[in-house]
Design a protein around this motif. Structure first.
Motif, short mmCIF file in Angstrom:
data_model
loop_
_atom_site.label_atom_id
_atom_site.label_comp_id
_atom_site.label_asym_id
_atom_site.label_seq_id
_atom_site.Cartn_x
_atom_site.Cartn_y
_atom_site.Cartn_z
N PRO A 1 52.33 127.17 8.61
CA PRO A 1 51.73 125.89 8.28
C PRO A 1 52.56 125.15 7.25
O PRO A 1 53.19 125.76 6.40
N PRO A 2 52.56 123.85 7.35
CA PRO A 2 53.34 123.06 6.39
C PRO A 2 52.86 123.32 4.96
O PRO A 2 51.74 123.75 4.73
N VAL A 3 53.70 123.02 4.03
CA VAL A 3 53.39 123.21 2.62
C VAL A 3 52.15 122.40 2.23
O VAL A 3 51.34 122.83 1.42
N ASP A 4 51.98 121.24 2.85
CA ASP A 4 50.83 120.39 2.54
C ASP A 4 49.51 121.10 2.85
O ASP A 4 48.54 120.95 2.10
N ASP A 5 49.47 121.88 3.94
CA ASP A 5 48.25 122.59 4.29
C ASP A 5 47.90 123.62 3.22
O ASP A 5 46.75 123.75 2.81
N GLU A 6 48.90 124.34 2.77
CA GLU A 6 48.67 125.34 1.72
C GLU A 6 48.23 124.66 0.43
O GLU A 6 47.33 125.14 -0.26
N ARG A 7 48.84 123.56 0.12
CA ARG A 7 48.49 122.82 -1.09
C ARG A 7 47.05 122.29 -0.99
O ARG A 7 46.30 122.32 -1.96
N MET A 8 46.68 121.83 0.20
CA MET A 8 45.34 121.30 0.39
C MET A 8 44.31 122.41 0.28
O MET A 8 43.24 122.22 -0.31
N ARG A 9 44.61 123.58 0.83
CA ARG A 9 43.70 124.72 0.71
C ARG A 9 43.51 125.10 -0.76
O ARG A 9 42.40 125.39 -1.20
N ALA A 10 44.59 125.11 -1.50
CA ALA A 10 44.51 125.44 -2.93
C ALA A 10 43.70 124.38 -3.68
O ALA A 10 42.90 124.71 -4.56
N LEU A 11 43.91 123.12 -3.33
CA LEU A 11 43.19 122.02 -3.96
C LEU A 11 41.69 122.16 -3.68
O LEU A 11 40.86 122.03 -4.59
N TYR A 12 41.33 122.47 -2.44
CA TYR A 12 39.92 122.63 -2.07
C TYR A 12 39.31 123.83 -2.78
O TYR A 12 38.18 123.76 -3.27
N ALA A 13 40.05 124.93 -2.82
CA ALA A 13 39.54 126.14 -3.47
C ALA A 13 39.30 125.89 -4.97
O ALA A 13 38.33 126.38 -5.54
N MET B 1 37.88 114.97 0.45
CA MET B 1 39.03 115.86 0.70
C MET B 1 39.94 115.29 1.80
O MET B 1 41.15 115.46 1.74
N LEU B 2 39.34 114.59 2.77
CA LEU B 2 40.16 113.95 3.79
C LEU B 2 41.06 112.88 3.16
O LEU B 2 42.24 112.78 3.47
N ARG B 3 40.48 112.12 2.25
CA ARG B 3 41.28 111.09 1.56
C ARG B 3 42.34 111.72 0.67
O ARG B 3 43.43 111.20 0.53
N ALA B 4 41.99 112.85 0.06
CA ALA B 4 42.99 113.56 -0.75
C ALA B 4 44.13 114.04 0.13
O ALA B 4 45.31 113.92 -0.24
#
Length: 177
Positions: A12-24, A53-56
């Motif tokens: 997965p792209p780095v953005d997906d990992e970053r988004m998961r971390a942001l959500y967590a 989170m979608l907007r983020a």
């Protein structure tokens, strides 16, 4: 550019990992805050959190330049205000009361038939029984008022009412069969 199967299976792209971390990191506390804004409506709070989170995710590239939590709270607050204004501007489709509690309009034909059945059943009663029922149920008189009006003892009014109702019940039950 077309994607090949190998590109689809890539990590997965780095953005997906970053988004998961942001959500967590921010999701649970943000959900509690939004739930307080929606007066405990958890479904509405979850919808607003999802939209936030979608907007983020859409603006992930610009979030490096600013503190994330205040940005998320601002977006969530604006979304909550928009949702509240949207609900207030539209009339509700139905009230808060469940539809099972709203009485349906009785059909005119059904009303006429009910009246006819009751008229026939009342005709089978004696005149004194009919008079007592008329005063008690149609005129909404008390037992004492009925007794005074008809010039009979109150106990007699009660007895005639009981006998008349029993006769009506038996007559109407017989017609139902």
């Amino acid at each position: 550019m077309t994607l090949t199967c190998e590109q689809d299976r890539a990590e997965p792209p780095v953005d997906d990992e970053r988004m998961r971390a942001l959500y967590a990191k921010y999701g649970p506390s943000l959900l509690r805050t939004i739930a307080s804004w929606t007066r405990g409506d958890r479904e509405a709070a979850e919808d607003l959190l999802q939209e936030t989170m979608l907007r983020a995710w859409r603006n992930l590239h610009t979030l490096d330049e600013r503190p994330i939590r205040p940005w998320l709270l601002t977006v969530a607050r604006r979304l909550a205000i928009d949702a509240s204004r949207s609900r207030a501007s539209r009339p509700s489709e139905c009230g808060d009361e469940p539809l099972g509690h709203i009485a349906a309009r009785q059909d005119d034909v059904e009303q006429v038939l009910d009246r006819e059945v009751l008229t026939r059943a009342m005709a089978g009663l004696s005149d004194p029984q009919r008079a007592v029922l008329f005063h008690v149920y149609y005129l909404h008189s008390t037992m004492r008022q009925t007794a005074e009006t008809l010039g009979i003892p109150e106990g007699t009014v009660k007895t005639r009412t009981r006998h008349a109702l029993r006769a009506l019940r038996l007559d109407l039950a017989g017609q139902a069969c």
